[in-house]
Every structure is written in C-alpha cells, then in structure tokens.
Design a protein around this motif. Structure first.
Motif, PDB file in Angstrom:
ATOM      1  N   HIS A  94      30.227 107.587  11.877  1.00 31.22           N
ATOM      2  CA  HIS A  94      30.084 108.837  13.500  1.00 31.22           C
ATOM      3  C   HIS A  94      28.608 109.204  13.706  1.00 31.22           C
ATOM      4  CE1 HIS A  94      34.135 108.684  13.313  1.00 31.22           C
ATOM      5  NE2 HIS A  94      34.190 108.226  11.655  1.00 31.22           N
ATOM      6  N   ASN A 112      30.777 118.791  11.632  1.00 35.93           N
ATOM      7  CA  ASN A 112      31.861 119.246  12.604  1.00 35.93           C
ATOM      8  C   ASN A 112      32.237 119.517  14.113  1.00 35.93           C
ATOM      9  OD1 ASN A 112      33.778 119.329  10.423  1.00 35.93           O
ATOM     10  ND2 ASN A 112      32.378 121.495   9.186  1.00 35.93           N
ATOM     11  N   TRP A 113      30.871 118.694  14.339  1.00 36.05           N
ATOM     12  CA  TRP A 113      30.612 118.873  15.388  1.00 36.05           C
ATOM     13  C   TRP A 113      31.541 118.906  17.074  1.00 36.05           C
ATOM     14  CZ3 TRP A 113      30.738 116.605  20.278  1.00 36.05           C
ATOM     15  CH2 TRP A 113      31.137 114.776  19.915  1.00 36.05           C
ATOM     16  N   ASN A 114      32.692 118.612  16.885  1.00 30.27           N
ATOM     17  CA  ASN A 114      33.423 118.277  17.678  1.00 30.27           C
ATOM     18  C   ASN A 114      35.021 118.220  16.469  1.00 30.27           C
ATOM     19  OD1 ASN A 114      35.112 116.740  19.920  1.00 30.27           O
ATOM     20  ND2 ASN A 114      35.150 114.531  18.412  1.00 30.27           N
ATOM     21  N   LYS A 115      35.283 118.635  15.799  1.00 30.18           N
ATOM     22  CA  LYS A 115      36.718 118.119  14.698  1.00 30.18           C
ATOM     23  C   LYS A 115      36.141 118.942  13.283  1.00 30.18           C
ATOM     24  CE  LYS A 115      41.072 117.474  14.891  1.00 30.18           C
ATOM     25  NZ  LYS A 115      42.052 116.563  15.586  1.00 30.18           N
ATOM     26  N   LYS A 116      37.132 120.462  13.138  1.00 30.83           N
ATOM     27  CA  LYS A 116      36.463 120.233  12.302  1.00 30.83           C
ATOM     28  C   LYS A 116      37.738 119.832  10.749  1.00 30.83           C
ATOM     29  CE  LYS A 116      34.888 124.775  12.360  1.00 30.83           C
ATOM     30  NZ  LYS A 116      34.812 126.318  11.600  1.00 30.83           N
ATOM     31  N   GLN A 118      37.788 116.355   9.172  1.00 29.26           N
ATOM     32  CA  GLN A 118      38.189 114.899   9.301  1.00 29.26           C
ATOM     33  C   GLN A 118      37.218 114.460   8.144  1.00 29.26           C
ATOM     34  OE1 GLN A 118      38.964 113.257  12.384  1.00 29.26           O
ATOM     35  NE2 GLN A 118      39.946 115.745  11.982  1.00 29.26           N
TER      36      GLN A 118
END
Length: 195
Positions: A94, A112-116, A118
């Motif tokens: 990633h 978490n830049w895109n979605k927390k 994960q």
C-alpha cells in the motif's frame, strides 16, 4: 488421505508457482552474498517473499496450521506468522514508494489517509504497546545461533513508526523467512526435483 483435503487443479498450479518462487528467494537470502547486494535489490527480493507468503496464507489448510500454532507453539508465534507478516506485506503493497528496508515507515495519518480501520490500522492499534518478543534461530550450515527481538511500537500516533525498529533487516528477515517456510512446509508431502 481423503481427496477432499487435496488441492484442486487451480490450487496445485498456484501452490507450485508460489512455493517455487518462495524457496528460490529463501535460498538466495540465506546465501551470505545476498547481503552484499544494494539495499534496493534486497528490498525487492524480500518484498516478493512477503507477498508470496501473504497469498499462500489464503490457502485453507495453511489457515488450519496457523490455528494449531496458537495452541501448540510458543506464545505469539501464530500472531507473528500471520498478523506481523501480513502487516509487513501490506505496508510494502500500500506504500510502494520505499526503496529499502530501513526507509520504510508509517504513522496514523499515512495509514488512514484514505480510509480508517483497514488491516495496517488494525494491526498497529492491536499491537502497539505490546511487550517485545524475543526469538532465536539456528543456521545449521553456519553453525550459528542468532538472537533477535521483535519490538512493537510503543504508541500508534502521528510519529513515524519505522519497520527497522519493529524488525531488523538481516536478522528479522531471516527469522521471518524461517517461520514462513516452516508454516508453508506443513503442506509438503514430497518434493519433486524434476522441474
């Protein structure tokens, strides 16, 4: 053995490719000359090994082995064999802009830049603050015992968490490869040298 437990044709093809690729990298990493290569070359090879292993973890019988390790092996071995190694692979996958083991880092904002929530976020949330885990491994051909510590981050926040601080490159990679190989070898019935 019941044929229900044998790999189907697609699994057999995948497993042969994965195991052959992994074993080739394993042999190269345990050759002292490997460590004379530049950091980028070493990183690329190690990245491939972690990627192959992470894919093999999807094979159902390997999942059974991980569950058995939780009961029968030393504390944290199953967690390392699954969670830590998948974490390393996911960081490589990633955040593919790093070119050497020592350069790899993450923090809460980057993760978490895109979605927390994960996989990397879950790993760091779960394991931050955990005590270090000490291991040792024996290299038979060198008649050498190596000791290492796996250090989980003290905190998971916006400070940089370097991979090298969790797992050292040379000793950490060798330990990882040995544990991965042990888990993968649980599925070997025989080895065909006729390739």
């Amino acid at each position: 053995m019941n044929n229900d437990f044998r790999p189907n044709e697609a699994e057999t093809l995948f497993l042969n490719l994965a195991y052959n690729g992994f074993y080739n990298i394993f042999e190269e990493i345990f050759n002292d000359k490997f460590w004379d290569n530049d950091a980028y070359y070493r990183f690329a090879k190690v990245n491939n090994a972690f990627s192959i292993y992470a894919e093999v973890l999807n094979y159902e019988p390997i999942k059974w082995v991980i569950e058995a390790i939780k009961v029968k092996r030393p504390p944290m071995e199953a967690e390392l064999g699954k969670d830590l190694f998948k974490f390393v692979r996911n960081v490589f996958s990633h955040f593919p802009y790093f070119t050497s083991w020592d350069d790899v880092w993450v923090n809460k904002s980057v993760v978490n830049w895109n979605k927390k929530g994960q996989s990397i976020d879950k790993f760091l949330t779960r394991y931050s603050g955990k005590d270090e885990v000490k291991y040792r491994f024996w290299e038979e051909e060198k008649r050498k015992m190596t000791y290492l510590s796996i250090n989980f981050p003290k905190e998971y926040n916006n400070n940089k968490i370097f991979l090298k601080d969790i797992l050292s490159e040379k000793e950490g990679v060798k330990f990882s490869m040995i544990l991965m190989k042990q888990i993968m070898n649980s599925q070997i019935v025989s080895i065909d040298d006729d390739k």
